[in-house]
Design a protein around this motif. Structure first.
Motif, short mmCIF file in Angstrom:
data_model
loop_
_atom_site.label_atom_id
_atom_site.label_comp_id
_atom_site.label_asym_id
_atom_site.label_seq_id
_atom_site.Cartn_x
_atom_site.Cartn_y
_atom_site.Cartn_z
N ASP A 135 0.86 -1.14 -0.03
CA ASP A 135 0.17 -0.08 -0.01
C ASP A 135 0.93 1.28 -0.09
OD1 ASP A 135 -1.56 2.17 0.42
OD2 ASP A 135 -2.29 1.42 2.55
N ALA A 136 0.76 1.98 -1.20
CA ALA A 136 1.84 3.28 -1.32
C ALA A 136 0.74 4.21 -1.78
CB ALA A 136 2.96 2.88 -2.22
N ALA A 137 -0.34 4.09 -0.89
CA ALA A 137 -1.43 5.18 -1.62
C ALA A 137 -1.07 6.45 -1.89
CB ALA A 137 -2.60 5.19 -0.48
N TYR A 138 -0.19 7.17 -0.63
CA TYR A 138 0.30 8.34 -1.28
C TYR A 138 1.46 8.50 -1.71
CZ TYR A 138 2.70 12.76 0.34
OH TYR A 138 3.61 14.07 0.27
N ALA A 139 2.56 7.83 -1.02
CA ALA A 139 3.89 8.01 -1.51
C ALA A 139 4.18 7.43 -3.01
CB ALA A 139 4.77 6.93 -0.76
N GLY A 140 3.24 6.62 -3.62
CA GLY A 140 3.51 5.96 -4.83
C GLY A 140 3.95 6.69 -6.03
N SER A 141 3.27 8.06 -6.08
CA SER A 141 3.27 8.90 -6.99
C SER A 141 4.90 9.42 -7.16
CB SER A 141 2.27 10.21 -6.81
OG SER A 141 0.84 9.73 -6.90
N ALA A 142 5.46 9.49 -5.77
CA ALA A 142 6.73 10.02 -5.88
C ALA A 142 7.79 9.03 -6.73
CB ALA A 142 7.31 10.31 -4.34
N PHE A 143 7.22 7.85 -6.81
CA PHE A 143 8.31 6.80 -7.41
C PHE A 143 8.59 7.35 -9.08
CE2 PHE A 143 6.38 3.95 -4.16
CZ PHE A 143 7.06 4.55 -3.14
N ILE A 144 7.61 8.29 -9.49
CA ILE A 144 7.93 8.55 -11.02
C ILE A 144 9.14 9.38 -11.13
CG2 ILE A 144 5.63 8.66 -11.70
CD1 ILE A 144 5.70 11.51 -11.95
N CYS A 145 9.77 9.80 -9.81
CA CYS A 145 11.21 10.64 -9.97
C CYS A 145 12.20 9.42 -9.74
CB CYS A 145 10.94 11.70 -8.86
SG CYS A 145 9.49 12.97 -9.18
N PRO A 146 13.06 9.63 -10.48
CA PRO A 146 14.40 8.60 -10.16
C PRO A 146 14.86 8.67 -8.66
CG PRO A 146 14.40 9.78 -12.41
CD PRO A 146 13.43 10.29 -11.43
N GLU A 147 14.90 9.94 -8.26
CA GLU A 147 15.58 9.99 -7.09
C GLU A 147 14.80 9.37 -5.82
OE1 GLU A 147 14.21 12.21 -8.94
OE2 GLU A 147 13.48 14.10 -7.68
N PHE A 148 13.28 9.25 -5.94
CA PHE A 148 12.78 8.26 -5.01
C PHE A 148 12.40 7.02 -5.35
CE2 PHE A 148 11.40 13.11 -4.76
CZ PHE A 148 12.08 13.21 -3.55
N ARG A 149 12.55 6.39 -6.65
CA ARG A 149 12.55 5.38 -7.03
C ARG A 149 12.95 4.17 -6.12
NH1 ARG A 149 12.02 0.55 -7.61
NH2 ARG A 149 11.23 -0.46 -9.45
N HIS A 150 13.97 4.41 -5.43
CA HIS A 150 14.80 3.52 -4.39
C HIS A 150 13.88 2.93 -3.33
CE1 HIS A 150 15.50 5.95 -1.02
NE2 HIS A 150 15.52 6.91 -1.81
N LEU A 151 12.78 3.79 -3.14
CA LEU A 151 11.85 3.47 -2.00
C LEU A 151 10.90 2.44 -2.22
CD1 LEU A 151 10.98 7.14 -1.08
CD2 LEU A 151 12.27 5.70 0.43
N LEU A 152 10.91 2.08 -3.56
CA LEU A 152 10.09 0.83 -4.10
C LEU A 152 10.85 -0.47 -4.36
CD1 LEU A 152 7.18 0.27 -5.18
CD2 LEU A 152 7.95 1.04 -7.33
N ASN A 153 12.12 -0.08 -3.97
CA ASN A 153 13.01 -1.51 -4.18
C ASN A 153 12.28 -2.75 -3.24
OD1 ASN A 153 14.49 -0.19 -6.13
ND2 ASN A 153 16.31 0.04 -4.73
N GLY A 154 12.07 -3.56 -3.90
CA GLY A 154 11.67 -4.86 -3.20
C GLY A 154 10.30 -5.11 -3.59
N VAL A 155 9.47 -4.28 -4.56
CA VAL A 155 8.53 -4.28 -5.01
C VAL A 155 8.37 -5.85 -5.82
CG1 VAL A 155 8.64 -3.21 -7.30
CG2 VAL A 155 6.59 -3.49 -6.48
N GLU A 156 9.45 -6.22 -6.49
CA GLU A 156 9.57 -7.47 -7.52
C GLU A 156 9.26 -8.90 -6.35
OE1 GLU A 156 11.68 -5.26 -6.49
OE2 GLU A 156 13.72 -6.19 -5.80
N PHE A 157 9.22 -8.53 -5.23
CA PHE A 157 8.78 -9.48 -4.06
C PHE A 157 7.28 -9.72 -4.04
CE2 PHE A 157 13.08 -8.85 -2.80
CZ PHE A 157 13.71 -10.07 -2.75
N ALA A 158 6.58 -8.45 -4.32
CA ALA A 158 5.01 -8.37 -4.02
C ALA A 158 4.26 -9.09 -4.98
CB ALA A 158 4.80 -6.89 -4.00
N ASP A 159 3.04 -9.49 -4.51
CA ASP A 159 1.98 -10.04 -5.46
C ASP A 159 1.11 -8.83 -5.87
OD1 ASP A 159 2.27 -12.98 -4.91
OD2 ASP A 159 2.34 -12.33 -2.96
#
Lengths: 485, 485
Positions: free
Chosen positions: B271-295
């Motif tokens: 659940d990245a309801a708010y933060a998810g939008s920030a992942f469109i910026c390369p400098e914040f994308r690292h926060l999503l690392n590990g999504v590859e493990f998610a269903d």
């Protein structure tokens, strides 16, 4: 895009929408596209740099419209109607502009309070018992859900919690899991698939109650399954009555079912998704008799009351039942007025947290049409369905498959299901009108639903002549090819 | 109202909305009304006869606006942002005009297909692993839900069904009710209340995983509860990781949690309801690392990506898991293309049956802003939150309560909770800005969220000076009245 450009483009969009709806009868009601048509027409990725509004606007006719099923075409007779009116479109523009998220009273008091009052207006229009209205200090009240499916789910969940609490107090030796394992919900074998889905989500058993030969559930049918299930140690807790079933618009017998549910401590929810709008006409209100026995009631103004999707109206007699099923209260959602008892926080009444200012649509539509204008709309649709019914009845090749009460006609060629499947196929392949089928018992049946706000008698005549001609063509080849059958 | 009047009134409404949003900073951000204000201003019943648009239009300023919390005011710093942009408003007008109900491919092919492609666009923008994209023949794909709450619920239900089937095949001696009774879901003690609610609806246990002193759940904390619960015979089946918690925007450690969930056959939903939008910026994308493990993964473009509510984007790796949790197929919803395997029927991906053409909003916004325009929007908000953070840090009376990563600053006066409650009260009573609080452990904390599309550095400075002044006033009387405390 700044406000100045929005003023310009917004006005262009108003004209585009007005043009679209004014000339919708010139468009083919069902699209020609095959699955996967759109992807090759669109870039692989979002653009890095902004594109102009002109480019996007051009793509509406190029990319979108070729794949649209035109629900508001006067040649659309499929499913049930999706409401559309100009006042509702205006209200939705305002709703988007304000853009508040009304999950609590404080998050936008007008959003909550207008909703409560509009649901009272609507409840009075269909003469709901006083207990369902919020008034100034009622225990009941109304709420706008996104869909009838959600209303059914919410009421099933409220009933589940209430029943578990009651049984636990009566039989403290049972665990919650044991009680859950014995709970059973019921609905007509004609009920919408969303009722079964609600039970699936809520992890409770659900059983069909057999409808009679008019596709109606009567008291004795319910009583029979209840007696069997109680004897087997199960706990009946929820019955979803349907007024206006999806296949053929039949009506469960509330006056028989309601007292049984009340006596057996079973929550009775009434799903009148389509038919409910008709109850604003005194001549159809009798179909709702027995609502006084229900715990919750729902219908969709977004189907037949000229309020654009989504606006599903739901009422409960005891708001505490809904709230009690869910209430969780983190600090960031608390507010100063919460403890006053005067305040409604609609997030406790629904599945999602967020909600739009949808009551504006009701406010605009009810005021700009007036009750009389809306009654006229309903009556026109009912008149047109009877017109179609009469045309069918005059043709000995066809039969009517269920009583025509409101705006739906179920009909078929006398003959095999294969024949009727072939007829439907030829109708929908010609794409001059659009229908969907249903099963009534073992019979494959065509559903002719009066849908569009702008449909008139001439469209009905055209549709019938078209169907009749296709039937003639079909029967010619059919008799040659199926002589041995 | 006919099309001609709609053209006129629609253009007036476009101007009204443009005026409202252009001059929103002149309106008091939080209303003065008390609960129950609206009912006396409105008739008891719907009118019998139609009213004029002028009368209704006048009532917007008279009845509605006095009760609106202005979410798009640059002085609104409460909750999380609700997105609003002119391209999204234009798209919503088109969505209303088309007015299709896209529950199946056939109900409006464009509605389904644009959604699939837009979710691919959006997925690529945040660099989601390929498995989550639909592409031409992927097993995953995206869908627009109404809210993050629904996305969490849907994924919990899919996980429930999947786990019951797996356990039943491994241990045929267990009944479904017995398995249900042992299932446990998990989420951070900082997770949104909707996760607990999803478990309540799904009738499964849920347990909090303790977050660390940065309000983050790490692998060892999850492992500890899993080990205990497995030893007690329970069946862990679902973990909801949060990226950007609601109280303080903390981030669970996906790279530690993901492998544990995968090993233990636990569905990981993010659940990245708010933060998810920030992942469109390369400098914040690292926060999503590990999504590859998610269903499954979810974020809300309707929060921070300039797409008006509602538009909650959800992706799954295996669409069959979602569909398998629900699929029910009455005849009136079947259509010719259904068996082709090419076709998506989104009704199987969501709680309600009906759905609007919401992907138009994504299409308009992504194209008219471009990725770069949207990145600018995110970066401006993050810049402004750091500006506010620095102002707080320069004032020795205050403390920052959690790391400022994106657009949320959690702060408080050094001192008691009562003192901070009083400060919040004085801020919200002055109504020059609007904030909401949260609890971080035992501390009462003020949340300052950058919300409005039009908020600028000057508004931040104003807000801080205002808060600082109110704190000075408060501390003066507080010290006199609470000397003994």
């Amino acid at each position: 895009m700044d406000a100045a450009e929005f003023r310009k483009r917004g006005k262009e969009m108003v004209d585009y929408v007005a043009d679209y709806l004014e000339k919708i009868d010139k468009r083919q009601v069902f699209p020609d596209v095959e699955p996967g048509y759109l992807r090759p027409l669109i870039a692989d990725c979002a653009p890095q740099e902004p594109e102009s509004f002109e480019d996007i606007f051009k793509d509406i006719e190029k990319i979108i419209m070729p794949g649209v099923t035109h629900w508001h075409s006067p040649y659309f007779f499929a499913y049930f109607p999706a409401a559309s009116s100009f006042p509702a479109l205006l209200a939705d523009m305002l709703c988007g502009g304000i853009g508040c998220v009304g999950f609590s009273w404080a998050a936008s008091p007008a959003c909550t309070e207008l909703e409560t009052v509009m649901l009272d207006w609507l409840g009075k229009m269909i003469n709901l018992p006083q207990e369902f209205l919020a008034g100034k200090d009622g225990q009941g009240g109304g709420v706008i859900q996104g869909s009838a499916s959600e209303a059914t789910l919410i009421s099933l969940l409220a009933a589940r919690t209430k029943t578990i609490r009651r049984v636990q107090s009566e039989k403290p030796e049972l665990t919650e899991a044991e009680i859950m394992g014995r709970l059973v919900a019921y609905a007509s074998d004609q009920a919408h698939s969303s009722v079964e889905r609600a039970a699936l989500i809520g992890a409770v058993k659900i059983k069909n109650v057999p409808s009679d030969d008019t596709f109606t559930v009567c008291g004795s049918a319910l009583k029979k399954v209840l007696d069997e299930d109680k004897a087997a140690g199960l706990i009946p807790f929820f019955f979803c009555a349907t007024l206006g079933t999806t296949p053929c618009c039949s009506f469960d017998k509330l006056l028989e079912l309601g007292p049984i549910c009340n006596k057996e401590n079973i929550w009775m929810h009434i799903d009148a998704a389509y038919a409910g709008s008709a109850f604003i006409c005194p001549e159809f209100r009798h179909l709702l008799n027995g609502v006084e026995f229900a715990d919750s009631f729902n219908f969709n103004p977004h189907k037949w009351l000229l309020v654009n999707f989504d606006c599903s109206a739901m009422w409960v007699k005891k708001r505490s039942d809904l709230i009690g099923a869910f209430k969780l209260e983190p600090l960031y959602l608390q507010h100063h007025h919460q403890e006053s008892g005067l305040v409604t926080d609609y997030r406790h009444w629904q599945i999602p947290l967020g909600r739009r200012f949808r009551s504006l649509k009701l406010w605009f539509v009810l005021r700009m049409y007036g009750v009389k204008g809306l009654q006229e709309h309903i009556r026109k649709h009912v008149r047109l369905s009877h017109q179609f019914e009469h045309l069918v009845l005059q043709d000995g090749r066809f039969e009517i498959c269920a009583e025509v009460v409101l705006g739906l006609v179920c009909f078929r060629l006398k003959g095999s299901n294969k024949l009727n499947e072939a007829l439907l196929k030829s109708i929908n392949e010609a794409k001059k009108i659009h229908l969907v089928p249903c099963h009534l018992r073992e019979k494959f049946v065509l559903r002719f639903a009066i849908c569009s706000r702008t449909v008139e008698s001439t469209h009905i005549k055209f549709a019938w002549q078209h169907i009749s001609q296709l039937a003639t063509d079909l029967l010619k080849t059919w008799e040659q090819n199926h002589q041995q059958e």
